[in-house]
Design a protein around this motif. Sequence first.
Motif, PDB file in Angstrom:
ATOM      1  N   SER A   1       0.847  -1.189   0.000  1.00  0.00           N
ATOM      2  CA  SER A   1       0.000   0.000   0.000  1.00  0.00           C
ATOM      3  C   SER A   1       0.885   1.241   0.000  1.00  0.00           C
ATOM      4  N   SER A   2       0.285   2.377  -0.232  1.00  0.00           N
ATOM      5  CA  SER A   2       1.061   3.629  -0.229  1.00  0.00           C
ATOM      6  C   SER A   2       1.682   3.880   1.143  1.00  0.00           C
ATOM      7  N   SER A   3       0.977   3.540   2.208  1.00  0.00           N
ATOM      8  CA  SER A   3       1.547   3.754   3.543  1.00  0.00           C
ATOM      9  C   SER A   3       2.719   2.798   3.792  1.00  0.00           C
ATOM     10  N   ALA A   4       2.626   1.568   3.278  1.00  0.00           N
ATOM     11  CA  ALA A   4       3.737   0.626   3.420  1.00  0.00           C
ATOM     12  C   ALA A   4       4.935   1.083   2.591  1.00  0.00           C
ATOM     13  N   ILE A   5       4.676   1.623   1.399  1.00  0.00           N
ATOM     14  CA  ILE A   5       5.763   2.155   0.575  1.00  0.00           C
ATOM     15  C   ILE A   5       6.473   3.285   1.315  1.00  0.00           C
ATOM     16  N   ASN A   6       5.706   4.140   1.956  1.00  0.00           N
ATOM     17  CA  ASN A   6       6.311   5.233   2.736  1.00  0.00           C
ATOM     18  C   ASN A   6       7.160   4.697   3.879  1.00  0.00           C
ATOM     19  N   ARG A   7       6.668   3.689   4.585  1.00  0.00           N
ATOM     20  CA  ARG A   7       7.445   3.112   5.693  1.00  0.00           C
ATOM     21  C   ARG A   7       8.716   2.449   5.175  1.00  0.00           C
ATOM     22  N   LEU A   8       8.607   1.732   4.050  1.00  0.00           N
ATOM     23  CA  LEU A   8       9.785   1.109   3.445  1.00  0.00           C
ATOM     24  C   LEU A   8      10.804   2.160   3.010  1.00  0.00           C
ATOM     25  N   ALA A   9      10.328   3.203   2.355  1.00  0.00           N
ATOM     26  CA  ALA A   9      11.229   4.266   1.885  1.00  0.00           C
ATOM     27  C   ALA A   9      11.924   4.934   3.067  1.00  0.00           C
ATOM     28  N   ASP A  10      11.178   5.198   4.125  1.00  0.00           N
ATOM     29  CA  ASP A  10      11.784   5.811   5.318  1.00  0.00           C
ATOM     30  C   ASP A  10      12.817   4.881   5.937  1.00  0.00           C
ATOM     31  N   TYR A  11      12.477   3.621   6.081  1.00  0.00           N
ATOM     32  CA  TYR A  11      13.395   2.690   6.724  1.00  0.00           C
ATOM     33  C   TYR A  11      14.674   2.514   5.899  1.00  0.00           C
ATOM     34  N   PHE A  12      14.521   2.323   4.585  1.00  0.00           N
ATOM     35  CA  PHE A  12      15.689   2.077   3.732  1.00  0.00           C
ATOM     36  C   PHE A  12      16.377   3.364   3.277  1.00  0.00           C
TER      37      PHE A  12
END
Length: 107
Positions: A42-53
């Motif tokens: 989801s868009s929120s998961a993409i944001n969390r992934l982008a922030d983490y990585f």
Amino acid sequence: MIGDRIRDLRNQKRLSQTDLAKIINVSQQTVTKWETGKSEPSSSAINRLADYFDVSSDYLLGRKTPKPKMTVDEAMDTIMSADGKEPTEHDRKIMESIIKAYLDNRD
């Protein structure tokens, strides 16, 4: 594409799917589905992934990073004449009008 990026980033950090799932608050099965292309985050998961990585969401989505735009004035400052000398003021005005006309008329 996004699954490949997630897997590559996860492997670079030497994380298991379970570790990544805990970090971004999803199940391990969800990470597996992303990496195998059976589902997309989801868009929120993409944001969390982008922030983490520490990458952009565009990177995760496989988009190319756009080249920085240059103003006509910046472009003019980089132009040299064919003989390697600074262009005259007259030359600069002609080149500037050509560049502006091109930019105004491109698709």
